[in-house]
Design a protein around this motif. Structure first.
Motif, PDB file in Angstrom:
ATOM      1  N   GLY A   1       0.792  -1.226   0.000  1.00 36.77           N
ATOM      2  CA  GLY A   1       0.000   0.000   0.000  1.00 36.77           C
ATOM      3  C   GLY A   1       0.821   1.272   0.000  1.00 36.77           C
ATOM      4  N   GLU A   2       2.123   1.171  -0.261  1.00 39.46           N
ATOM      5  CA  GLU A   2       2.978   2.353  -0.253  1.00 39.46           C
ATOM      6  C   GLU A   2       2.995   3.075  -1.592  1.00 39.46           C
ATOM      7  OE1 GLU A   2       6.773   2.030   1.710  1.00 39.46           O
ATOM      8  OE2 GLU A   2       6.122   0.218   2.745  1.00 39.46           O
ATOM      9  N   VAL A   3       2.603   2.403  -2.665  1.00 31.83           N
ATOM     10  CA  VAL A   3       2.373   3.063  -3.944  1.00 31.83           C
ATOM     11  C   VAL A   3       1.034   2.565  -4.480  1.00 31.83           C
ATOM     12  CG1 VAL A   3       4.831   3.328  -4.474  1.00 31.83           C
ATOM     13  CG2 VAL A   3       3.601   1.304  -5.307  1.00 31.83           C
ATOM     14  N   ASP A   4       0.468   3.304  -5.444  1.00 35.37           N
ATOM     15  CA  ASP A   4      -0.821   2.933  -6.027  1.00 35.37           C
ATOM     16  C   ASP A   4      -0.666   2.196  -7.345  1.00 35.37           C
ATOM     17  OD1 ASP A   4      -2.316   4.443  -3.995  1.00 35.37           O
ATOM     18  OD2 ASP A   4      -1.434   6.194  -4.989  1.00 35.37           O
ATOM     19  N   LEU A   5       0.490   2.371  -7.984  1.00 34.91           N
ATOM     20  CA  LEU A   5       0.726   1.778  -9.291  1.00 34.91           C
ATOM     21  C   LEU A   5       2.203   1.420  -9.382  1.00 34.91           C
ATOM     22  CD1 LEU A   5      -0.657   3.264 -12.614  1.00 34.91           C
ATOM     23  CD2 LEU A   5       1.570   2.183 -12.512  1.00 34.91           C
ATOM     24  N   ALA A   6       2.494   0.222  -9.830  1.00 34.90           N
ATOM     25  CA  ALA A   6       3.884  -0.226  -9.953  1.00 34.90           C
ATOM     26  C   ALA A   6       4.221  -0.465 -11.413  1.00 34.90           C
ATOM     27  CB  ALA A   6       4.108  -1.508  -9.151  1.00 34.90           C
ATOM     28  N   LEU A   7       5.372   0.043 -11.840  1.00 36.97           N
ATOM     29  CA  LEU A   7       5.920  -0.286 -13.156  1.00 36.97           C
ATOM     30  C   LEU A   7       7.107  -1.201 -12.940  1.00 36.97           C
ATOM     31  CD1 LEU A   7       4.164   2.035 -14.255  1.00 36.97           C
ATOM     32  CD2 LEU A   7       6.071   2.609 -15.759  1.00 36.97           C
ATOM     33  N   SER A   8       7.053  -2.371 -13.581  1.00 34.96           N
ATOM     34  CA  SER A   8       8.123  -3.329 -13.359  1.00 34.96           C
ATOM     35  C   SER A   8       8.252  -4.214 -14.580  1.00 34.96           C
ATOM     36  CB  SER A   8       7.843  -4.136 -12.095  1.00 34.96           C
ATOM     37  OG  SER A   8       8.981  -4.869 -11.716  1.00 34.96           O
ATOM     38  N   LEU A   9       9.005  -5.276 -14.415  1.00 37.44           N
ATOM     39  CA  LEU A   9       9.221  -6.239 -15.482  1.00 37.44           C
ATOM     40  C   LEU A   9       8.380  -7.479 -15.223  1.00 37.44           C
ATOM     41  CD1 LEU A   9      13.107  -5.943 -15.704  1.00 37.44           C
ATOM     42  CD2 LEU A   9      11.393  -4.756 -17.094  1.00 37.44           C
ATOM     43  N   ALA A  10       7.835  -8.033 -16.290  1.00 33.03           N
ATOM     44  CA  ALA A  10       6.982  -9.211 -16.127  1.00 33.03           C
ATOM     45  C   ALA A  10       7.730 -10.355 -15.461  1.00 33.03           C
ATOM     46  CB  ALA A  10       6.439  -9.639 -17.480  1.00 33.03           C
ATOM     47  N   ALA A  11       9.028 -10.446 -15.739  1.00 34.24           N
ATOM     48  CA  ALA A  11       9.822 -11.532 -15.154  1.00 34.24           C
ATOM     49  C   ALA A  11       9.911 -11.422 -13.639  1.00 34.24           C
ATOM     50  CB  ALA A  11      11.223 -11.525 -15.749  1.00 34.24           C
ATOM     51  N   GLU A  12       9.716 -10.227 -13.113  1.00 31.44           N
ATOM     52  CA  GLU A  12       9.801 -10.027 -11.667  1.00 31.44           C
ATOM     53  C   GLU A  12       8.429 -10.011 -11.002  1.00 31.44           C
ATOM     54  OE1 GLU A  12      12.779  -9.780 -10.053  1.00 31.44           O
ATOM     55  OE2 GLU A  12      13.565 -10.296 -12.022  1.00 31.44           O
ATOM     56  N   ALA A  13       7.384 -10.161 -11.791  1.00 26.80           N
ATOM     57  CA  ALA A  13       6.030 -10.012 -11.260  1.00 26.80           C
ATOM     58  C   ALA A  13       5.596 -11.239 -10.473  1.00 26.80           C
ATOM     59  CB  ALA A  13       5.050  -9.793 -12.405  1.00 26.80           C
ATOM     60  N   PRO A  14       4.699 -11.027  -9.510  1.00 24.80           N
ATOM     61  CA  PRO A  14       4.059 -12.182  -8.878  1.00 24.80           C
ATOM     62  C   PRO A  14       3.234 -12.927  -9.926  1.00 24.80           C
ATOM     63  CG  PRO A  14       3.639 -10.143  -7.665  1.00 24.80           C
ATOM     64  CD  PRO A  14       4.244  -9.746  -8.958  1.00 24.80           C
ATOM     65  N   SER A  15       2.761 -14.081  -9.583  1.00 28.81           N
ATOM     66  CA  SER A  15       1.944 -14.867 -10.493  1.00 28.81           C
ATOM     67  C   SER A  15       0.734 -14.055 -10.958  1.00 28.81           C
ATOM     68  CB  SER A  15       1.461 -16.136  -9.782  1.00 28.81           C
ATOM     69  OG  SER A  15       0.395 -16.721 -10.482  1.00 28.81           O
ATOM     70  N   ALA A  16       0.344 -14.281 -12.211  1.00 29.38           N
ATOM     71  CA  ALA A  16      -0.842 -13.616 -12.735  1.00 29.38           C
ATOM     72  C   ALA A  16      -2.083 -14.006 -11.950  1.00 29.38           C
ATOM     73  CB  ALA A  16      -1.018 -13.952 -14.209  1.00 29.38           C
ATOM     74  N   ALA A  17      -2.009 -15.091 -11.226  1.00 29.11           N
ATOM     75  CA  ALA A  17      -3.147 -15.535 -10.412  1.00 29.11           C
ATOM     76  C   ALA A  17      -3.165 -14.887  -9.033  1.00 29.11           C
ATOM     77  CB  ALA A  17      -3.112 -17.050 -10.265  1.00 29.11           C
TER      78      ALA A  17
ATOM     79  N   PHE B   1      27.747  -7.066 -17.119  1.00 33.78           N
ATOM     80  CA  PHE B   1      26.411  -7.046 -16.524  1.00 33.78           C
ATOM     81  C   PHE B   1      26.564  -7.182 -15.022  1.00 33.78           C
ATOM     82  CE2 PHE B   1      27.296 -11.358 -18.042  1.00 33.78           C
ATOM     83  CZ  PHE B   1      27.086 -12.144 -16.916  1.00 33.78           C
ATOM     84  N   GLY B   2      25.497  -6.957 -14.317  1.00 32.85           N
ATOM     85  CA  GLY B   2      25.538  -6.967 -12.859  1.00 32.85           C
ATOM     86  C   GLY B   2      25.811  -8.343 -12.298  1.00 32.85           C
ATOM     87  N   GLY B   3      26.334  -8.356 -11.080  1.00 32.11           N
ATOM     88  CA  GLY B   3      26.632  -9.624 -10.441  1.00 32.11           C
ATOM     89  C   GLY B   3      25.402 -10.369  -9.993  1.00 32.11           C
ATOM     90  N   SER B   4      24.305  -9.654  -9.795  1.00 32.25           N
ATOM     91  CA  SER B   4      23.058 -10.285  -9.384  1.00 32.25           C
ATOM     92  C   SER B   4      21.913  -9.364  -9.788  1.00 32.25           C
ATOM     93  CB  SER B   4      23.038 -10.518  -7.861  1.00 32.25           C
ATOM     94  OG  SER B   4      23.127  -9.277  -7.172  1.00 32.25           O
ATOM     95  N   GLY B   5      20.705  -9.813  -9.519  1.00 32.52           N
ATOM     96  CA  GLY B   5      19.550  -8.978  -9.823  1.00 32.52           C
ATOM     97  C   GLY B   5      18.960  -9.274 -11.183  1.00 32.52           C
ATOM     98  N   PRO B   6      17.876  -8.541 -11.538  1.00 35.34           N
ATOM     99  CA  PRO B   6      17.132  -8.872 -12.755  1.00 35.34           C
ATOM    100  C   PRO B   6      17.956  -8.752 -14.025  1.00 35.34           C
ATOM    101  CG  PRO B   6      16.401  -6.771 -11.812  1.00 35.34           C
ATOM    102  CD  PRO B   6      17.260  -7.431 -10.798  1.00 35.34           C
ATOM    103  N   TRP B   7      18.856  -7.758 -14.115  1.00 26.96           N
ATOM    104  CA  TRP B   7      19.575  -7.614 -15.373  1.00 26.96           C
ATOM    105  C   TRP B   7      20.602  -8.727 -15.569  1.00 26.96           C
ATOM    106  CZ3 TRP B   7      17.663  -5.997 -19.340  1.00 26.96           C
ATOM    107  CH2 TRP B   7      18.418  -5.808 -20.490  1.00 26.96           C
ATOM    108  N   SER B   8      21.193  -9.177 -14.490  1.00 27.95           N
ATOM    109  CA  SER B   8      22.071 -10.341 -14.590  1.00 27.95           C
ATOM    110  C   SER B   8      21.295 -11.545 -15.104  1.00 27.95           C
ATOM    111  CB  SER B   8      22.675 -10.658 -13.218  1.00 27.95           C
ATOM    112  OG  SER B   8      23.390 -11.868 -13.250  1.00 27.95           O
ATOM    113  N   ASP B   9      20.098 -11.749 -14.549  1.00 24.41           N
ATOM    114  CA  ASP B   9      19.274 -12.884 -14.968  1.00 24.41           C
ATOM    115  C   ASP B   9      18.864 -12.759 -16.430  1.00 24.41           C
ATOM    116  OD1 ASP B   9      19.461 -13.816 -12.383  1.00 24.41           O
ATOM    117  OD2 ASP B   9      17.519 -12.993 -11.756  1.00 24.41           O
ATOM    118  N   ILE B  10      18.469 -11.554 -16.847  1.00 22.20           N
ATOM    119  CA  ILE B  10      18.023 -11.349 -18.225  1.00 22.20           C
ATOM    120  C   ILE B  10      19.168 -11.612 -19.202  1.00 22.20           C
ATOM    121  CG2 ILE B  10      17.321  -9.553 -19.865  1.00 22.20           C
ATOM    122  CD1 ILE B  10      15.547  -8.411 -17.609  1.00 22.20           C
ATOM    123  N   THR B  11      20.356 -11.103 -18.886  1.00 19.96           N
ATOM    124  CA  THR B  11      21.510 -11.305 -19.767  1.00 19.96           C
ATOM    125  C   THR B  11      21.869 -12.779 -19.864  1.00 19.96           C
ATOM    126  OG1 THR B  11      22.379  -9.105 -19.230  1.00 19.96           O
ATOM    127  CG2 THR B  11      23.922 -10.699 -20.152  1.00 19.96           C
TER     128      THR B  11
END
Length: 302
Positions: free
Chosen positions: A142-158, A200-210
Motif C-alpha cells: 500500500g505504499e504506492v498505487d501503481l507499480a511499473l516493473s518487469l513481467a519476469a519479476e512479477a508475482p503470479s498472474a493468479a 552485466f551486474g553480479g546479481s539482480g534482474p539484469w544479470s538474470d536477463i543477460t
C-alpha cells in the motif's frame, strides 16, 4: 460557540431569496410549517432572532443578515469541495503514487506526467524509484498505487491482490565498442558474441536477463566486468572492455558505442504496470495508466 446547521442555513438563505415562507417551502419541497419550525430551531441554536413580523409576512432581522454574510463563505467553500469531489470521482483529480524501476522513469513515467499536466492538471503523480521486484512489494504494502516493473519479476498472474497491465515489449540491443570488428557487420546474432567478455551486474534482474538471453542463444556468457548502472556499463563498452545487452528503453548515446539490433529472434523484456485489484477502474489511477499506455505506444512507434 453557536451551533451551526447547514441545512437550516440553506433554508434561511432561500427565504432571503424567495421572500416568503410559502415560496421557500415550494422551492425546497417542504411544507410552510416545516420551514417555520426549522427557522425557529435555528434561531434557538444561534441565540438570536432571525425573523420578525411585517404585516402578514416575515422579514429577516439584521442578525439573520449577519449570519448569512458569514454563511456565504461557507457555502462557497462547500461548492468548491463538491466540485473537487466530483472531479476526484471522475478520476480528474487526486494523487497517484507510482513506483517504477529506474529506466522506466525517464522513458515512460516522465512523458506520462507531462501529458497529464496538459490533459488533467489536477492529477498529481508522485514518483518513487524502486528496483523491479521492490515495486511490487511497495504496491502490495500500500505504499504506492501503481507499480511499473518487469513481467519476469512479477508475482503470479493468479495473485488475487494485483491486476497486471501489459505496457511495452522492450527489445534488447547489443552495445559494442565503435572499433569492434562486428560493429558494422551486415547481420549480427548473439552467438557471434559468445567469446566476448560481457558486462552485466553480479546479481539482480539484469544479470538474470543477460544470462537467460545468452543461454537461449546457445552459450553461457563470460562475465568480464560487473556493473548495474547503464552509465558505467556503456562507459566500459566505450573503452573496449567488453560488450553488453542494453534495453532499448534505457540506451543512452555515446560517441564510441554502437548499438546493434539482433533481428527478429532478438531477446526482449516485457514492461508491465500493476495495481491492486479494483483500483484499475473509476479513479485517477485509470488516467495515469492510460497516459503510460500512450507513452509506451509512442515509444514503440518511434
Amino acid at each position: 460557540m453557536a451551533e451551526w446547521d447547514l441545512r437550516k442555513l440553506r433554508i434561511l438563505r432561500t427565504l432571503r431569496e424567495r421572500g416568503t415562507v410559502t415560496a421557500t417551502a415550494e422551492a425546497l419541497h417542504m411544507t410552510p410549517s416545516a420551514v417555520s419550525q426549522q427557522l425557529t430551531n435555528l434561531a434557538r441554536q444561534l441565540g438570536v432572532p432571525l425573523l420578525e413580523a411585517q404585516g402578514r409576512r416575515v422579514r429577516l432581522t439584521d442578525a439573520a443578515r449577519l449570519v448569512l454574510s458569514h454563511a456565504e463563505a461557507v457555502f462557497e467553500q462547500l461548492e468548491r469541495a463538491d466540485a473537487a469531489l466530483a472531479a476526484y470521482a471522475r478520476g480528474d483529480a487526486g494523487e497517484v503514487r507510482v513506483g517504477a524501476f529506474p529506466t522506466a522513469v525517464p522513458a515512460l513515467v516522465v512523458p506520462a506526467v507531462r501529458a497529464l499536466r496538459a490533459s488533467h492538471p489536477r492529477i498529481s503523480v508522485r514518483v518513487r524509484e524502486a528496483e523491479a521486484a521492490e515495486a511490487y512489494e511497495l504496491l502490495a504494502a500500500g505504499e504506492v498505487d501503481l507499480a511499473l516493473s518487469l513481467a519476469a519479476e512479477a508475482p503470479s498472474a493468479a495473485d488475487p491482490r494485483l491486476t497486471r497491465v501489459p505496457l511495452l515489449t522492450d527489445p534488447l540491443d547489443v552495445a559494442l565498442p565503435a572499433g569492434h570488428p562486428l560493429a558494422r557487420a551486415g547481420r549480427l546474432r548473439l552467438p557471434d558474441l559468445a567469446a566476448e567478455p560481457w558486462i552485466f551486474g553480479g546479481s539482480g534482474p539484469w544479470s538474470d536477463i543477460t544470462r537467460r538471453a545468452c543461454e537461449a542463444a546457445g552459450f553461457s556468457p563470460h562475465q568480464g566486468h560487473s556493473a548495474s548502472g547503464w552509465t558505467a556499463i556503456l562507459a566500459m563498452v566505450e573503452a573496449g572492455m567488453g560488450v553488453a545487452l542494453v534495453p532499448r528503453m534505457a540506451a543512452g548515446r555515446r560517441a564510441d558505442v554502437v548499438l546493434r539490433e539482433l533481428g527478429p529472434d532478438r531477446p526482449v523484456r516485457h514492461v508491465v504496470g500493476a495495481v491492486r485489484k479494483g483500483a484499475e477502474s473509476g479513479t485517477a489511477v485509470t488516467r495515469v495508466l492510460r497516459a503510460l499506455h500512450d507513452a509506451a505506444a509512442t515509444r514503440a512507434g518511434g
